[in-house]
Each structure stands twice: as structure tokens, then as C-alpha cells.
Design an enzyme around this catalytic site. Sequence first.
Site, PDB file in Angstrom:
ATOM      1  N   SER A   5       8.016 -20.422   4.575  1.00  0.00           N
ATOM      2  CA  SER A   5       8.849 -20.517   5.744  1.00  0.00           C
ATOM      3  C   SER A   5       8.249 -21.302   6.899  1.00  0.00           C
ATOM      4  O   SER A   5       8.951 -21.616   7.854  1.00  0.00           O
ATOM      5  CB  SER A   5       9.169 -19.109   6.228  1.00  0.00           C
ATOM      6  OG  SER A   5       7.986 -18.424   6.617  1.00  0.00           O
TER       7      SER A   5
ATOM      8  N   LYS B  25       4.853 -22.042  15.132  1.00  0.00           N
ATOM      9  CA  LYS B  25       6.029 -21.636  14.353  1.00  0.00           C
ATOM     10  C   LYS B  25       6.933 -20.757  15.217  1.00  0.00           C
ATOM     11  O   LYS B  25       6.449 -19.866  15.918  1.00  0.00           O
ATOM     12  CB  LYS B  25       5.538 -20.866  13.121  1.00  0.00           C
ATOM     13  CG  LYS B  25       6.630 -20.435  12.154  1.00  0.00           C
ATOM     14  CD  LYS B  25       6.002 -19.754  10.931  1.00  0.00           C
ATOM     15  CE  LYS B  25       7.032 -19.336   9.897  1.00  0.00           C
ATOM     16  NZ  LYS B  25       6.412 -18.708   8.711  1.00  0.00           N
TER      17      LYS B  25
ATOM     18  N   SER C  92       4.250 -18.225   2.581  1.00  0.00           N
ATOM     19  CA  SER C  92       4.873 -19.067   3.612  1.00  0.00           C
ATOM     20  C   SER C  92       3.928 -20.027   4.298  1.00  0.00           C
ATOM     21  O   SER C  92       4.369 -20.933   4.997  1.00  0.00           O
ATOM     22  CB  SER C  92       5.520 -18.187   4.692  1.00  0.00           C
ATOM     23  OG  SER C  92       6.732 -17.645   4.248  1.00  0.00           O
TER      24      SER C  92
END
Lengths: 431, 431
Positions: free
Chosen positions: B150, B80, B174
Site C-alpha cells: 500500500s 505516506k 506494504s
Amino acid sequence: MEPYELTASEAARSIRDGRLTSEALVRSCLERIEARDPEIRAWIHVDPALALAAARDADKRLAGNPSAVGPLHGVPFGVKDVIDTADLPTTHNSPIFQGHRPSRDAACVAIARSAGGILLGKTDTVEFASGGRKAATRNPVNTDHTPGGSSSGSGAAVGDRHVPLAFGTQTGGSHIRPASFNGIYGFKPTWGAVSREGVKHYAVSLDTIGWYGRSVADLALMAEAFRLEGMGETAPVPLAGLRVGVCRSPVWSSIEPAGEAALHLAALRLEAAGASVEPFELPADFSTLAEVQDVIRRGEGRAAFLDLYLGDRHRLHEELADHCEHNRGITARSLTEAYDVAGQCRARFAGLFERIDVILTPSAPGEAPKGLHTTGDHIFNGIWTVLHAPCLAMPCTHGPQGLPVGVQLVAPRFADARLLAMAGAMAAAVA
Amino acid sequence: MEPYELTASEAARSIRDGRLTSEALVRSCLERIEARDPEIRAWIHVDPALALAAARDADKRLAGNPSAVGPLHGVPFGVKDVIDTADLPTTHNSPIFQGHRPSRDAACVAIARSAGGILLGKTDTVEFASGGRKAATRNPVNTDHTPGGSSSGSGAAVGDRHVPLAFGTQTGGSHIRPASFNGIYGFKPTWGAVSREGVKHYAVSLDTIGWYGRSVADLALMAEAFRLEGMGETAPVPLAGLRVGVCRSPVWSSIEPAGEAALHLAALRLEAAGASVEPFELPADFSTLAEVQDVIRRGEGRAAFLDLYLGDRHRLHEELADHCEHNRGITARSLTEAYDVAGQCRARFAGLFERIDVILTPSAPGEAPKGLHTTGDHIFNGIWTVLHAPCLAMPCTHGPQGLPVGVQLVAPRFADARLLAMAGAMAAAVA
């Protein structure tokens, strides 16, 4: 008086009023470092050209728009070398990070710069602010003694007037203790109030960034830069009637005569100056917090050092590698228990301030010990670090060896602005 | 079967046994990305040459010393883009960080590499894993829908079989929510068990790194790389008699029919397979934890974004700048109260497992919502994040729109290894 002798708040005012340029101040600090640091060894890296260029730029910006400058405008600051800086190497005093150049400033450095501060250089530290290799720094008052640690260089640099402000960090007692040993002021804000982004992790639920200055006003200046809640809105506190709780703390058996004398003297002086001074004791179960601090520090240290342990084990100090191995039997269970005791005590701590406004307690057992193989004992700091409480170190007296001995003030979580205001009222009486 | 279709644990075994090279696997993943990512947009940055060179090196090291390889040897992983990588830019999906190149790998990336993993690339994310700009990523099952966030890119990349493993992060929901939306497995370890060094801060007492895989064994493989306590020592858990507590959770009013159906179906299937399934309720006062999560997230977010707010305000998304301004009235007092409620609930949580072994609870309200303007609701995740509990997302069924709907398992703090073992026993029945 040379500019390097000014406190940060005096210097900031002089610059703002046009009586001093940032360039002259930075130049004066650089000369002081040149004269003194071969003996004190507070600094790992200073880049005079870079600092002078930043100072000249600050002088130009002030001339252009005097109303828009921040609280630290033109004032140089030092940075403990576990905190990332984009312009200067960040070595953590570790063989693994020699010459390492982070790509960005740590959040605290960026914020100090946004407030107008001038990055002067990086100060020596115990390896990773944790253990292992000590700083080469000597105590400016007596170079046979430690300046304390792990924020060794920052404490000595401010104490020896190389720079008016410097950042340190505290996981146990790495920030408050060196303040005492160097005869300066130190502030450790409430845990979490200042971002630790870009700072080496050790124990994430304890690690806190702090700063040193040579007056309470200096500490407040930086607190303003960090916009700590209540800064700028807290009225001055009258010393008369201020309720000071003198706390020997549950680790009193570690006190030395010089530390005991300092605490006693500070209490007497405060009382003479009109404060209401009385003994204060933590509840009995808070006595486990020194051990709790140790368990959390070591337990969280396991995760913090695992990447270096797996990737570069032969260059990681044995003392730190140990966190990833047997780690003195600390398990998930003991860590969980430590977390829960810490959480319960934190929740009760503010409630203990019913009859007092502030805690007065030792900042260290006594004077700085002799030798650079040690940085002294953090035993009088760990409890407050676990409590996430704001702590402020202030000078008080000198011990039998002529070394400074200070005291520590403690307030409830997030009472940072109030603690600074109370300390402002107390400092002149205590010192 | 193409190599990209293998799970991480299948691939690791094949590589170790000499039936597959890391180079062939990485090449297959790169081809898959080339074919699929123009539509899915999971990746912000992939460097094929770098990944292939690392894979060839892994193949050589395996040939040289087959017994010395780590659990992830030769297996590619995605990261990420709020997590630092030295070889690839780290943008946080923020205009401020475009082209930013960190000088070191985050600890989690370094550890995955030490375990033999091959860094394949960086995946898209909500700005700073916090708010503001959404990822461009689409749900691979239906590109009109969000993949969640996210950790949008990591979830979609593993779901669409671009890569067998990827890192995400969770501050609210997330990590676990995107696992459900993409029909994959996700693991969020106990808070603090994995170092977050080199990862953007949001709320430091909540932020946790997690990882995605396509089987429970994949999740365990990475847990082994992180040496989570008990990994490698935990015996397989028999499903028969395993006590599963079905927890609608205090936020049940947010459930959608698809989420309710999945929870019900998982419970039925587990019961049919021999588990002992019963309803489980959190104590009434735990119902404040969703609000507590929000207060801590926003309160700590203030410190986390202050450096960018002061230094680069015009490029910081309004939603994040807001944390540093009025911040919905969150004060030190409300943050302190939230800390204390969180601490008290954490301390009591393990004690709730007297009559159950594991909690089964929704991982999201239902299917992934339509549109890329949203990432769905984290309401079913925040409570467990505040509790610092390990959470595991597993696929269960599909909803009326044909999109995946999973469920979530939760265990007490630091029971990570045990949770993985229980999930290993449950997964086949649940899916």
C-alpha cells in the site's frame, strides 16, 4: 433519588422507557460536578453547553425513532485526558499539551458516541498515563487519600457519582486499582479487543482501554457498544457451582491486611452463596511476569516518548525522559526476552482454567494510600495486563480507615463476555 | 547532476559541508515533482511554500551552529498519507478523511523533523494502508504497471527521484514489496522499535513504519534519527565470510521466474564477492505463518475499523467494512491461536541464526504486475512481518518486462543496526 445517582444501565433504561430525559440526567450530573468537584478535582475540562446540546439532540432522536437507539443512548460518560476528543482539549496532564485540541475523537470515544453516549468531559490523569506529574484528584471517600491512578479522575468521578461511566487506560494497573480505591466496578477488556487509536501510547503491547461503572450491568453496556465477541449471546451464569479459583498471586508478599481480608471475605461470601471456591496457583514460572511487565513497559516507553524527548525535552517530565536515556539498563535483549516469556505464558494461560471458571485475586494491596504524591502500587495488576487477560474489578468491603477495598476477577483472553456474565452472578454476593 | 538525483546521505553530507543548500535541494525536488508527477501521481499533497520555508530555516540554523545539526539536516522526506502531519492534510485515501487536518505530527514525522528533515508532502496510499481504494500512483519504470502498495506513492516518489527519503508502513508486505517494484532500498525495522503514534491502525501487533531510500546509507541515516539500538556503534561488516542463508521460504510456490532469477543472481553475486552462501530453510511449522499473518490482520482489523464502521459506514469501503461483519469466520479463538503460533515462532527465530548471519529471500514474487487495480502479492513478506523481524529490501536486477526485481534481507528482532551494516556490505555486490 436524583438522576445522577442512577447507574448507567438504570439511566439507559429510564431514558429508553421515557421516564427520564438525557437532558435531565446530564443536568443532574453537571450540578453534582459543580457541587463536588471543587473538592474532588476529578475533571480537567467540562463543557456544560456542549453536553446539554448533545443530550437534547439525543432526546429528539429518541422521540423520532425509539427503536434505533444504541445501548448508551443519552447516558453521559467521562474520558481520561490521554484520550483524544475533538470537542474538548486533550492535555495528557502534560505542560506540552496544554490547550491541545485534537482534530478527531479517539476510536473509543467515537464508538461510545455512536452507541448514543454523551461526552461529558475530560478527567485528570497521571502525566501521559505513565509517570511524572500526578493528577490533582482526591479520593471522594477521604480526600486526604489518593483515588489511585493513572486513571485518577475517571475513577473518582464515577465513584463520587459525577457521571455513571468513564474511560480509563491500563498499562500496568492504572485502571483496575482506581476501581478498588473508589469502590466501583471497572473492566479492562482483552488486549486488542478495543481500538486504542487516538490514545497516547506508552507500552503498545500492554496499553488497554477500560471503563468504569457502578454495576456489572454498566460494564456490560459499554462492552455491548464495543461489540465484544459473545456480548448479547452469553446466557446468564448461575452462581451455584461456579468454580472460583482464589489466587493470592506470585506477588502476595505485597498484600496488606485490608487486601487480604477483602480476598478472604469475597471467597467466603461466594462459597456461602453456592460457588465452588478453591485455592488457585499460577505455575511457578509465571512469577517473573511482574518483572516482565516492567521491562516491556519501560522498553516500549522508549519509543513512545522519543518524539517528545527530542522535540520538547525541557517540558517532558524527567521520569519520562529517563525512558529515552539509560532506562535502567533495559536493552533490546532484555526486551526480547520479556516478550518471549510473556508470549509463552499467554499461550498457556487459558489451559490453566481446566478446574476453575474464573480467577479471584486482589485488585490492589489494600486501601488507597494517604497523600496525592502516590497513586498506590500496581503490583497486583501487572501480571494480568501482561497476560492480555480481561480483568474486572468489583467492590467488596471497606478497610480499617473506612476506604473501599475491592477484588479482581480474571478470565482467559477474549472471554470478555463470559467474564461479564460471571461477574454479574457474583457481584451481589461479593459486595 | 541535479540535486534531486542525490541520495539522502549524499545530500546530507553536501549540505553539512556547505556545498549545497537545503533550499536548492528542495527546489530541485519540487521541480522534479512538477515535471514528473502529472504522470506518476505519487503525491496527494505537496506544499512548496511550506517546504521551501522549512529549507531556508534549516539553512539558517546550519549557518548559526553547524555542529548541532541532526543526521537528516536539510533533507526532504515524503510521508505516506496514513501518517498524521500537522501542516498538511492526512486523507488515508478515504472519502471519510478528505481535507482532514490532524492537530499534530505523527511521532515518526516529528522525529524526522527533529533530526533536521524537511517535510515535502504526502504520498498516495491504498485506503487506510489496508484495502479498498487503490492509490492512483503508477510505476515510474513503466506507467502501465503498479508501483506496489500500500505504500504506493512513497515507493514511486523515491524511485522516480522526487524525494530522497519517504515513510511507508507495513502490516503484510506494504513496504518491502514496493521497494522491489520501484528498484529502491527499503527498511522495515523491528516491530515496536519506532513509535506508530499518529498512524492509522490496521493490525496493531503487525503494523510497522518503514522508510525508503536510494542506498543502504540512506536507510541508516533515518535509523540514526530514530536512535535504533546499536546505530553508530556497529562496526562495518566485511562481506568475506558473511554467512548468507538463501531462504526460498515456505511460500515458494508463489515465486515467478523473475523472482527466482533475482534470488539466484543475488546469491551467485554474493558468493563471487566472498560471502559464504548456503541454502536455509525455516522449520516446517513456520509454514503456517502466512496464514497466521492473515488471521491477525483481519482479526485486529475488526477493532481498527469499528469506529468508522459504526459512525460512517456508507463511506467506508465494503472491503474494510467486511472486517467488522462476518470477517471470513475469524473468531476470538482463531485469533488467539494465531497469536500463540506467532509468539512461539518469534521466540525461536533468533535461534535459527546459529549457522547464518542473515537471511536472503524474495521481496516479491517477481516484477510489478500490470495494471493499477492490483498492488501485487504480499505473500513473501507476511511471514517476516509476523516474526517482527527487521527486513531490508535491496535492488538486484530487472525482469523480462524491464521492471526492477529486488531481494530481501532479514535478521533477528532488534538486530536492526547489524542488518543495516550487513546490507551495507552486500549492496554493491547484489545490485
